[in-house]
Scaffold this motif. Structure first.
Motif, PDB file in Angstrom:
ATOM      1  N   GLN A  63       0.817  -1.248  -0.005  1.00 49.80           N
ATOM      2  CA  GLN A  63       0.148   0.016   0.056  1.00 49.80           C
ATOM      3  C   GLN A  63       1.046   1.204   0.144  1.00 49.80           C
ATOM      4  N   GLN A  64       0.659   2.221  -0.904  1.00 49.31           N
ATOM      5  CA  GLN A  64       1.323   3.354  -1.111  1.00 49.31           C
ATOM      6  C   GLN A  64       0.552   4.794  -0.835  1.00 49.31           C
ATOM      7  N   LYS A  65       0.627   5.531   0.042  1.00 52.19           N
ATOM      8  CA  LYS A  65      -0.104   6.727   0.216  1.00 52.19           C
ATOM      9  C   LYS A  65       0.805   7.972  -0.190  1.00 52.19           C
ATOM     10  N   SER A  66       0.102   8.788  -0.923  1.00 49.33           N
ATOM     11  CA  SER A  66       0.615  10.059  -1.350  1.00 49.33           C
ATOM     12  C   SER A  66       2.154  10.144  -1.257  1.00 49.33           C
ATOM     13  N   SER A  67       2.573   9.192  -2.436  1.00 44.81           N
ATOM     14  CA  SER A  67       4.102   9.421  -2.492  1.00 44.81           C
ATOM     15  C   SER A  67       5.002   9.149  -1.463  1.00 44.81           C
ATOM     16  N   GLN A  68       4.518   8.406  -0.347  1.00 42.37           N
ATOM     17  CA  GLN A  68       5.113   7.810   0.842  1.00 42.37           C
ATOM     18  C   GLN A  68       5.903   6.718   0.202  1.00 42.37           C
ATOM     19  N   ALA A  69       6.713   6.092   1.076  1.00 44.83           N
ATOM     20  CA  ALA A  69       7.217   4.900   0.944  1.00 44.83           C
ATOM     21  C   ALA A  69       6.350   3.661   0.835  1.00 44.83           C
ATOM     22  N   PRO A  70       6.195   2.766   0.169  1.00 47.81           N
ATOM     23  CA  PRO A  70       5.313   1.434  -0.173  1.00 47.81           C
ATOM     24  C   PRO A  70       5.321   0.648   1.492  1.00 47.81           C
ATOM     25  N   ASN A 113       1.979 -15.042   3.983  1.00 50.13           N
ATOM     26  CA  ASN A 113       2.368 -14.198   5.132  1.00 50.13           C
ATOM     27  C   ASN A 113       2.173 -13.038   5.126  1.00 50.13           C
ATOM     28  N   ASN A 114       1.454 -12.896   6.326  1.00 53.17           N
ATOM     29  CA  ASN A 114       0.766 -11.556   6.700  1.00 53.17           C
ATOM     30  C   ASN A 114       1.836 -10.699   7.474  1.00 53.17           C
ATOM     31  N   GLU A 115       1.901  -9.261   7.266  1.00 52.49           N
ATOM     32  CA  GLU A 115       2.655  -8.479   8.028  1.00 52.49           C
ATOM     33  C   GLU A 115       1.802  -8.335   9.171  1.00 52.49           C
ATOM     34  N   ALA A 116       2.489  -8.094  10.508  1.00 58.57           N
ATOM     35  CA  ALA A 116       1.822  -8.120  11.782  1.00 58.57           C
ATOM     36  C   ALA A 116       0.932  -6.761  11.694  1.00 58.57           C
ATOM     37  N   ASP A 117       1.026  -5.772  11.032  1.00 61.30           N
ATOM     38  CA  ASP A 117       0.396  -4.307  11.330  1.00 61.30           C
ATOM     39  C   ASP A 117      -0.578  -4.434  10.087  1.00 61.30           C
ATOM     40  N   THR A 118      -0.877  -5.465   9.349  1.00 62.58           N
ATOM     41  CA  THR A 118      -1.766  -5.389   8.313  1.00 62.58           C
ATOM     42  C   THR A 118      -3.251  -5.563   8.935  1.00 62.58           C
ATOM     43  N   PRO A 119      -4.220  -4.718   8.581  1.00 63.43           N
ATOM     44  CA  PRO A 119      -5.682  -4.836   9.237  1.00 63.43           C
ATOM     45  C   PRO A 119      -6.333  -5.956   8.623  1.00 63.43           C
ATOM     46  N   ASP A 120      -7.088  -6.660   9.609  1.00 65.88           N
ATOM     47  CA  ASP A 120      -7.918  -7.783   9.006  1.00 65.88           C
ATOM     48  C   ASP A 120      -8.727  -7.568   7.808  1.00 65.88           C
ATOM     49  N   PHE A 170      -1.214 -15.534 -10.723  1.00 66.15           N
ATOM     50  CA  PHE A 170      -2.272 -14.515 -10.249  1.00 66.15           C
ATOM     51  C   PHE A 170      -2.349 -14.098  -8.559  1.00 66.15           C
ATOM     52  N   CYS A 171      -2.639 -12.980  -8.284  1.00 64.65           N
ATOM     53  CA  CYS A 171      -2.828 -12.993  -6.938  1.00 64.65           C
ATOM     54  C   CYS A 171      -3.860 -11.930  -6.858  1.00 64.65           C
ATOM     55  N   PHE A 172      -4.726 -11.951  -5.780  1.00 65.07           N
ATOM     56  CA  PHE A 172      -5.812 -10.880  -5.528  1.00 65.07           C
ATOM     57  C   PHE A 172      -5.512 -10.229  -4.270  1.00 65.07           C
ATOM     58  N   LEU A 173      -5.975  -9.311  -4.442  1.00 69.09           N
ATOM     59  CA  LEU A 173      -5.988  -8.349  -2.911  1.00 69.09           C
ATOM     60  C   LEU A 173      -7.577  -7.967  -2.676  1.00 69.09           C
ATOM     61  N   ASP A 174      -8.258  -8.403  -1.540  1.00 72.66           N
ATOM     62  CA  ASP A 174      -9.578  -8.268  -1.146  1.00 72.66           C
ATOM     63  C   ASP A 174      -9.711  -7.393  -0.109  1.00 72.66           C
ATOM     64  N   ILE A 175     -10.247  -6.101  -0.302  1.00 72.07           N
ATOM     65  CA  ILE A 175     -10.717  -5.264   0.809  1.00 72.07           C
ATOM     66  C   ILE A 175     -12.039  -5.487   1.429  1.00 72.07           C
ATOM     67  N   ARG A 176     -12.428  -6.141   2.346  1.00 68.59           N
ATOM     68  CA  ARG A 176     -13.655  -6.304   2.607  1.00 68.59           C
ATOM     69  C   ARG A 176     -14.666  -5.450   2.979  1.00 68.59           C
ATOM     70  N   SER A 177     -14.262  -4.229   3.787  1.00 70.18           N
ATOM     71  CA  SER A 177     -14.986  -3.038   3.986  1.00 70.18           C
ATOM     72  C   SER A 177     -14.066  -2.043   4.029  1.00 70.18           C
ATOM     73  N   GLY A 227     -12.429   1.596   3.970  1.00 70.36           N
ATOM     74  CA  GLY A 227     -12.726   2.809   4.913  1.00 70.36           C
ATOM     75  C   GLY A 227     -12.137   4.049   3.962  1.00 70.36           C
ATOM     76  N   LEU A 228     -12.609   5.183   4.336  1.00 71.89           N
ATOM     77  CA  LEU A 228     -11.798   6.411   3.639  1.00 71.89           C
ATOM     78  C   LEU A 228     -10.432   6.295   3.968  1.00 71.89           C
ATOM     79  N   GLY A 229      -9.816   5.748   4.877  1.00 67.66           N
ATOM     80  CA  GLY A 229      -8.324   5.502   5.060  1.00 67.66           C
ATOM     81  C   GLY A 229      -7.525   4.574   4.152  1.00 67.66           C
ATOM     82  N   ASP A 230      -8.427   3.711   3.536  1.00 68.39           N
ATOM     83  CA  ASP A 230      -7.964   2.924   2.480  1.00 68.39           C
ATOM     84  C   ASP A 230      -7.553   3.297   1.084  1.00 68.39           C
ATOM     85  N   ALA A 231      -8.078   4.633   1.080  1.00 71.04           N
ATOM     86  CA  ALA A 231      -7.661   4.988  -0.174  1.00 71.04           C
ATOM     87  C   ALA A 231      -6.110   5.280  -0.451  1.00 71.04           C
ATOM     88  N   ALA A 232      -5.639   4.669  -1.605  1.00 67.62           N
ATOM     89  CA  ALA A 232      -4.121   4.811  -1.731  1.00 67.62           C
ATOM     90  C   ALA A 232      -4.062   4.005  -3.145  1.00 67.62           C
TER      91      ALA A 232
END
Lengths: 116, 114
Positions: free
Chosen positions: B36-43, B55-62, B73-80, B82-87
């Motif tokens: 996940q990369q927000k506003s030209s920040q580091a990925p 392998n999940n990172e410890a701070d990745t939200p459920d 193939f690999c998929f990323l699912d975002i279940r619900s 939020g506005l903070g997930d815009a990236a």
């Protein structure tokens, strides 16, 4: 824990002049070091890496980087900048360990602006 | 040319409406990553697959899940979302998990939340 510092948010240079983008790192062991470039609305492109051996590493698009162990630095350089080099540059490090997964740790990025 | 392809490039979804981002690769690499990369920040690494091993990172939200049905193939699912997930969401691959392996990135999917 490993970390990377890119002390400059932005570097400005005139076309044709040499450029340097600074990077320092911290690891507990020995590092693998990488530079990536990101153009607007694009993914990161791999430029070069330091694994071992010669401290001067040559990469894509005329870029090179010099590994300096005593200064824990890996600065990115190019002898003559082009306007098309304007982009966001990320330095990244991984610790050289024999076991386990080591994630790539990125710096905060440096925006390079090359003026005509 | 061998490459990492992400679809779509731009995705708009509504607050709370599940969304799936996709990534495919023709490099035949064993490892696939989601950042996940927000506003030209580091990925920021969310998780990675080494073959079928997740392998999940410890701070990745459920709220964030991933699937890798096959090597390509690999998929990323975002279940619900939020506005903070815009990236920008970046997929990357590497041949192995070895620390000296460079990662090869796709061009990303920019996710907007209404």
């Amino acid at each position: 824990a490993q970390s990377v510092a890119q002390p400059e948010d932005q570097v400005n240079v005139a076309e044709g002049n040499p450029l340097t983008v600074k990077c320092t790192y911290s690891v507990s062991g020995n590092p693998y070091l990488f530079w990536y470039v990101q153009y607007p609305n694009r993914g990161l492109q791999f430029l070069l890496k330091y694994i071992t051996g010669d401290n001067l590493v040559k990469g894509s698009y005329g870029f090179e980087a010099e590994f300096n162990k005593s200064q824990t630095s890996f600065h990115l350089k190019k002898p003559s900048a082009l306007v098309s080099d304007s982009a966001l540059y990320f330095c990244a490090v991984r610790d050289r360990v024999n076991t386990g997964f080591q994630k790539l740790v990125f710096g905060t990025g440096t925006r390079l602006l090359v003026s005509p | 040319d061998a490459m990492v392809i992400q679809n779509p490039r731009y995705q708009v979804t509504q607050f709370g409406k599940p969304v799936t981002l996709s990534c495919s690769q023709t490099l035949n690499h064993n490892v696939m990553y989601w950042y996940q990369q927000k506003s030209s920040q580091a990925p920021k690494l969310l998780f990675h697959y080494y073959d079928k091993d997740f392998n999940n990172e410890a701070d990745t939200p459920d709220n964030f899940q991933s699937r890798r049905p096959n090597t390509s193939f690999c998929f990323l699912d975002i279940r619900s979302p939020g506005l903070g997930d815009a990236a920008m969401y970046l997929c990357a691959t590497s041949l192995t998990q070895g620390a000296n392996q460079p990662q090869h990135f796709g061009d990303g999917t920019r996710l907007s939340i209404l």
